[in-house]
Each structure stands twice: as structure tokens, then as C-alpha cells.
Design an enzyme around this catalytic site. Structure first.
Site, PDB file in Angstrom:
ATOM      1  N   SER A  10      29.879  40.872  53.785  1.00  0.00           N
ATOM      2  CA  SER A  10      29.533  39.795  52.852  1.00  0.00           C
ATOM      3  C   SER A  10      30.488  39.821  51.666  1.00  0.00           C
ATOM      4  CB  SER A  10      28.074  39.950  52.395  1.00  0.00           C
ATOM      5  OG  SER A  10      27.853  41.236  51.874  1.00  0.00           O
ATOM      6  N   GLU A  12      31.203  38.603  47.465  1.00  0.00           N
ATOM      7  CA  GLU A  12      30.578  38.173  46.199  1.00  0.00           C
ATOM      8  C   GLU A  12      31.603  37.441  45.325  1.00  0.00           C
ATOM      9  OE1 GLU A  12      27.854  40.875  44.202  1.00  0.00           O
ATOM     10  OE2 GLU A  12      28.887  40.447  42.319  1.00  0.00           O
ATOM     11  N   THR A  43      27.200  35.233  41.539  1.00  0.00           N
ATOM     12  CA  THR A  43      26.529  35.966  40.462  1.00  0.00           C
ATOM     13  C   THR A  43      25.927  35.015  39.428  1.00  0.00           C
ATOM     14  OG1 THR A  43      28.537  36.178  39.152  1.00  0.00           O
ATOM     15  CG2 THR A  43      28.054  37.959  40.711  1.00  0.00           C
ATOM     16  N   ASP A 104      20.750  42.199  32.600  1.00  0.00           N
ATOM     17  CA  ASP A 104      20.923  42.977  31.371  1.00  0.00           C
ATOM     18  C   ASP A 104      20.738  42.058  30.170  1.00  0.00           C
ATOM     19  OD1 ASP A 104      21.456  45.532  32.477  1.00  0.00           O
ATOM     20  OD2 ASP A 104      23.413  44.776  33.099  1.00  0.00           O
ATOM     21  N   PHE A 216      34.667  48.643  32.717  1.00  0.00           N
ATOM     22  CA  PHE A 216      33.388  48.227  33.281  1.00  0.00           C
ATOM     23  C   PHE A 216      32.612  49.425  33.847  1.00  0.00           C
ATOM     24  CE2 PHE A 216      30.729  46.116  36.584  1.00  0.00           C
ATOM     25  CZ  PHE A 216      29.893  45.497  35.678  1.00  0.00           C
ATOM     26  N   HIS A 266      29.789  44.889  51.202  1.00  0.00           N
ATOM     27  CA  HIS A 266      29.725  43.687  50.360  1.00  0.00           C
ATOM     28  C   HIS A 266      30.936  43.778  49.430  1.00  0.00           C
ATOM     29  CE1 HIS A 266      27.565  40.515  48.123  1.00  0.00           C
ATOM     30  NE2 HIS A 266      27.843  41.165  47.004  1.00  0.00           N
TER      31      HIS A 266
END
Ligand code: FAD
Length: 296
Positions: A10, A12, A43, A104, A216, A266
Site C-alpha cells: 500500500s 501513503e 493523510t 496530535d 521528524f 505500506h
């Protein structure tokens, strides 16, 4: 959806915010269609900041490419009415799977405590339960953290909380990215001893921009192993060499995971096609998909 005997690939994406961004994403999707992904996901910005862009991207991907598209949905700061409305709009598009997350607190929120209590949901499991109760036909994906969620007080309680999400109705999970496969194997094993046996696909993040991933990773709690850090630092000033090394590392990591029998990979594509395509080619996944479709 994942199943026990099948490997699932998959992809994203994040929702584009401009016409240029949309062109880039559309080129990316066109290039990656050769991978025949089981699903693509889009997302959702923290606190719903990309509610409309996410919806538009999902709508357009379904219309233009006919791909099985899974919207991410985060719940912190939202009411039940708001969540119900968003899901109903997705159902009208034919969406049948959702990535259900807590989300978040957005960076621009001043009163963080107030934000947390402004909605009807506290944890991902609350959203999973809500979806399961009100939209029982939707398949639910959730997030999993082999190196544990950064806010968790300890691994044990984090895994128990994950088990709650599964009991609330999660069908499958996708991990936060990690670079240490041992963490994933141990996590999946430990969850199995808690009675959790849903498929847990691996979120794969090729390090194609070391500076960004380093930053990140500090926020999301993913550990970059020292040997990778030292190599990346040795290539500093040569982004091309860093990218090549990042693709090599991700290929080797995924190769080992696939050999170990993971239910799926993913790809966190960051809306770029080249790294994902090259890794998939290195792994023989492009040829495999093409052979499979030409045989059927
Ligand atoms: P939760 O399952 O809610 O857990 C969060 C923390 O709360 C953990 O420390 C957990 O141990 C604790 N906890 C859970 N339940 C309880 C309980 N009952 N009592 C006490 N503590 C509890 N974010 C976005 O904003 N948009 C996205 O599109 C997005 N996509 C993502 C996709 C994937 C595959 C992953 C892995 C993450 C994604 N995220 C996204 C990030 C995610 O929203 C954050 O990591 C967030 O902090 C956690 O969300 P969650 O639903 O996974 O966590």
C-alpha cells in the site's frame, strides 16, 4: 485489506495544497500504478487542518484512478457530530476503509489542555469504537508503534492500550516507521502473547532527505541507528549519495521483513514516486505484480 496468506502493498500520500502539488501527486500516482497497490491512503492534518484537502484528494483519486482509497481520520478535538459528518461524506464516495487515529495537538494551539477536552474523543480506541458501533461495515486500520508511542509511560501499557484498540474493533494496523526490524519482531510477538493477532503491516520510510527525517524522527520517537547516522553524516553535502544510501537501506530492511513473512509494506511516499518505485523494483515487487496480473 490484509489477509493471513497474502502480502499487501500500500502507498501513503499527503493531500496537495496547490495546483502544482496536485500535478506532482497525480504524476506520482500514475508512476506507482504499476505496483498495483491494494490501497492508497491520504493523510489528515493535525486537528483536522487538512479536512477539506484530504476529502478532495480522496474524491479525486477515486474519480481519476479508481484506486481503493483509505482516508486517514484523526479525532482529537472533534465532536461525534463532526466525525459522523466526515464519515458519511466518505461513504457517499464509496470509501470502505478508514485509518482511524487519535492525531496530535496542532502546533498553533495555545491552550493544549483545552484542545484535548474540546472534543468527544481522547484516544484512537475511542474513534475505533465509535466507527465500529455506528459504521459497522467500514474496515478500520489503526497506527502501531514498535518502538512505542512517544507519550507512553512504558512499553507494557502502550501495548495494552494497543490491545484495547483492537478489542474496540480495529481490523488491521500499520506501523510508524522504524529502522530496526528487531523492534518490530519483538512488538508483534509480545502483542501475540496479549492475544492480539490482527495483521500489522510495516510503514516503510526511505531516508531520502536525511535532515527532514532526522528532525521528524525526534518528534515521532523513531530511532535512527548509529551506523545509518554516521554514514549519512559522512555523505553530508551530497544529497544524492544520501538518497542512494537511503534507498539501499530501505531495500535491505524491506527484503528481510518480507522474508520474515510480514503481512504488508505500506510505503510512506511523501508524494514522490522514484524512491518507492526503485525499492519495489529492487525487491522484485513490480515484476511480481505484473506477472500475477498477466497470468490472471
Ligand atoms: P493512540 O492509540 O490513541 O495512542 C496514543 C497514546 O495514548 C499512546 O501513548 C497510548 O499508549 C496512549 N493511550 C491509548 N489509549 C489509552 C487509554 N485508554 N488510556 C491511557 N492511555 C492511552 N497523525 C495525523 O495527524 N494525521 C495522519 O494522517 C496520521 N497518519 C498516521 C498513520 C500511521 C500509520 C501512524 C502510525 C500514525 C499516523 N499519525 C497521523 C500520527 C498519529 O496521529 C500520532 O502518532 C498520535 O500521537 C497517536 O495516534 P494513535 O491513534 O495511533 O494513538
Amino acid at each position: 485489506m490484509y489477509s493471513k496468506n497474502k502480502f499487501t502493498l500500500s502507498l501513503e500520500f499527503y493531500p496537495p495544497r496547490s495546483e502544482d502539488g496536485k500535478r506532482t501527486l497525480w504524476n506520482t500516482i500514475e508512476n506507482l500504478q504499476v505496483l498495483d497497490p491494494e490501497y492508497v491512503s491520504v493523510t489528515f492534518g493535525a486537528g483536522g487542518s487538512t479536512k477539506e484537502p484530504t476529502f478532495k484528494a480522496v474524491e479525486n483519486i477515486i474519480e481519476d484512478f479508481g484506486l481503493n482509497t483509505v482516508p486517514h481520520l484523526s479525532c482529537l478535538g472533534s465532536t461525534k457530530t463532526e466525525i459522523r459528518k466526515i464519515i458519511n461524506r466518505y461513504l457517499e464516495l464509496g470509501v470502505s476503509e478508514i485509518m482511524a487515529l487519535r492525531g496530535d495537538i496542532p502546533d498553533n494551539v495555545e491552550d493544549r489542555e483545552k484542545f484535548v477536552h474540546s472534543g468527544h474523543f481522547r484516544y484512537g480506541s475511542d474513534l475505533v469504537e465509535f466507527i465500529n458501533r455506528n459504521f459497522p461495515l467500514l474496515k478500520i486500520h489503526v497506527g502501531a508503534y514498535p518502538e512505542y508511542h512517544p507519550e507512553a509511560p512504558d512499553p507494557e501499557s502502550d501495548m495494552k492500550n494497543f490491545a484495547k484498540k483492537v478489542r474496540a474493533g480495529a481490523d488491521t494496523a500499520v506501523t510508524q516507521y522504524f529502522f530496526n526490524n528487531q523492534a518490530y519482531y519483538k512488538y508483534v510477538n509480545d502483542l501475540q502473547s496479549l492475544g492480539v493477532d490482527i495483521p500489522i503491516a510495516v510503514g516503510l520510510m526511505p531516508i531520502t532527505n536525511y535532515g527532514k527525517i532526522k528532525q521528524f524522527s525526534q518528534i515521532c520517537g523513531a530511532e535512527i541507528p548509529l551506523w545509518i547516522k554516521k554514514r549519512m553524516e559522512a555523505y553530508s553535502g551530497d544529497p544524492r549519495a544520501q538518497k542512494e544510501f537511503g534507498i539501499e537501506v530501505a531495500t535491505r530492511q524491506a527484503e528481510e521483513l518480507i522474508e520474515s513473512g510480514v503481512p504488508g509494506i505500506h510505503f510512506y511516499t511523501l508524494n514522490e514516486s522514484e524512491p518507492t518505485l526503485r525499492i519495489a523494483r529492487n525487491l522484485g515487487l513490480v515484476e511480481r505484480e505484473m506477472t500475477a496480473s498477466s497470468l490472471s
